[in-house]
Design an enzyme around this catalytic site. Sequence first.
Site, PDB file in Angstrom:
ATOM      1  N   SER A 152      -7.174   7.386   2.573  1.00 56.52           N
ATOM      2  CA  SER A 152      -6.444   6.125   2.757  1.00 56.52           C
ATOM      3  C   SER A 152      -7.416   5.030   3.222  1.00 56.52           C
ATOM      4  O   SER A 152      -8.354   4.714   2.504  1.00 56.52           O
ATOM      5  CB  SER A 152      -5.274   6.345   3.723  1.00 56.52           C
ATOM      6  OG  SER A 152      -4.391   5.255   3.676  1.00 56.52           O
ATOM      7  N   ASP A 228       3.383   9.137  -3.418  1.00 54.55           N
ATOM      8  CA  ASP A 228       2.854   8.514  -2.193  1.00 54.55           C
ATOM      9  C   ASP A 228       3.616   7.206  -1.940  1.00 54.55           C
ATOM     10  O   ASP A 228       3.641   6.314  -2.785  1.00 54.55           O
ATOM     11  CB  ASP A 228       1.359   8.249  -2.461  1.00 54.55           C
ATOM     12  CG  ASP A 228       0.619   7.672  -1.270  1.00 54.55           C
ATOM     13  OD1 ASP A 228       1.236   6.945  -0.473  1.00 54.55           O
ATOM     14  OD2 ASP A 228      -0.597   7.937  -1.164  1.00 54.55           O
ATOM     15  N   HIS A 261       1.373  11.073   0.734  1.00 51.29           N
ATOM     16  CA  HIS A 261       0.200  10.516   1.424  1.00 51.29           C
ATOM     17  C   HIS A 261      -0.264  11.398   2.587  1.00 51.29           C
ATOM     18  O   HIS A 261      -1.165  11.003   3.324  1.00 51.29           O
ATOM     19  CB  HIS A 261       0.586   9.125   1.952  1.00 51.29           C
ATOM     20  CG  HIS A 261      -0.579   8.206   2.233  1.00 51.29           C
ATOM     21  ND1 HIS A 261      -1.350   7.648   1.241  1.00 51.29           N
ATOM     22  CD2 HIS A 261      -1.101   7.734   3.394  1.00 51.29           C
ATOM     23  CE1 HIS A 261      -2.292   6.883   1.763  1.00 51.29           C
ATOM     24  NE2 HIS A 261      -2.171   6.922   3.084  1.00 51.29           N
TER      25      HIS A 261
END
Lengths: 284, 284
Positions: A152, A228, A261
Amino acid sequence: MQLQQLTLANEQRCFAGRQLRFQHRSTVLNCDMQFSVFLPPQAEHEAVPALYWLSGLTCTDENFSSKAGAQRVAAELGIALIIPDTSPRGDDVADDPDGAYDFGLGAGFYVNATQQPYAKHYQMYDYIVDELPQLVEAELPVSQTKSISGHSMGGHGALVIGLRNSERYRSISAFSPICQPTACPWGKKAFQGYLGDDQQLWRDYDASLLLAAAERVLPIRVDQGDADNFYPEQLRTDALQAANDKRQAGADIRLQAGYDHSYYFIASFIEAHLRFHAQYLLAK
Amino acid sequence: MQLQQLTLANEQRCFAGRQLRFQHRSTVLNCDMQFSVFLPPQAEHEAVPALYWLSGLTCTDENFSSKAGAQRVAAELGIALIIPDTSPRGDDVADDPDGAYDFGLGAGFYVNATQQPYAKHYQMYDYIVDELPQLVEAELPVSQTKSISGHSMGGHGALVIGLRNSERYRSISAFSPICQPTACPWGKKAFQGYLGDDQQLWRDYDASLLLAAAERVLPIRVDQGDADNFYPEQLRTDALQAANDKRQAGADIRLQAGYDHSYYFIASFIEAHLRFHAQYLLAK
């Protein structure tokens, strides 16, 4: 280990290696920092190559250590894991004015801030690129051979740092990276706050722009889950893919069906990433 | 899945399978409960055998799910992981009078309490042995073929439940189990509180006493780190070894050099435990 600037705060056996946590004074960040390290069994006898892991928003060095399950394959391959924190820390380190999760503490975005009050401490780019590897390579049984990965915000950091320092790393990978921070809400807020209004400065920290213009590109692997919550708006994987296509850079960018995620996604593919990096880290 | 009594609270893809969290009303515990499940990819097509995992003091169903790295091998082998909470939950559930970590909430010790105010909710033995498997096998693609494992307080639970119900399980394993709770501080406090002064009742929940007297003993594997802060005082592995020797029960009890009581220890050996159970769970 010949510890001088590093203080060992914790040590736990893990997959016949050592999961370690160190404290040190960071000159670059102007504060005390912690980071985690996994040393594989091979490090008892020789300096081993390292994979640096950059974590995402709200994380510390402990999320990846405890949740990714990376130590098993790192122990098999003889690769150290170097896991820094995600921002400077301490009571005198400026945070987001509203205490938001996406700026300030836990959200350093791996840039060198130019704007006060952040510039005093938020020099995470230099910390990751220069200060931390120097400390690690001086005091731990870790060689200068290294690759970089992250998740991320940390996937953004890994791509940016790897693309800008192709002579220092062997390979780059990322899970769910923020691929075009100059054009997504998280990135625009962070760059405005750390770097100010001059958007020309922002371009040095945008993986899609860097990839499109890179002279030399390291081997790159990216995985992105299609379930995600932050995809595609914050992550903008398509921009990285477009730059890769335009530049013919050969990055292996994969969309993984059904994954989100979370660290369950990372755990599912960390072995593939470690074996990807091992091709380059272990090459003679 | 034909959910009736179970409510799906969360679903995340993991190793091509599904990491799930369910909520339900427990009749046995007289409260609302949560538990986690990992369904391997094979469960999309057929009912799969299950390993029940009982967690330790202070844990919920999420510690093992996020930290042990068990899903990788469970997905390969086609084994479901069923991960209950460690006590009844809710505002009206009596806790330790001083809020201590080792009794009450998060510390049910897998017994059926006889003493008030605990008996109203703390019936964890019956919940694990009867109610939860009935729900799981009725509503999820999980067969009646099952084994049981756990850590610390949950290792005690796995040994006690497996030894007392050898017709229901195929094999038993434990990490760092409380092997003789009738003789250690954690166990004596818990059994006094849940079961009262009649120490004859305590014997039904002491793995070392049960093993010494068992008519039929399932295959057992136990791992214990020798750098564990709670070893030997709270865990008393020697008592289990002595019972095993006396009974010639064939339990494989291993002391692992340098490992502590943490999930880094569990992660390091969970693959070995899953493959141990698979020998029995997957046998025709």
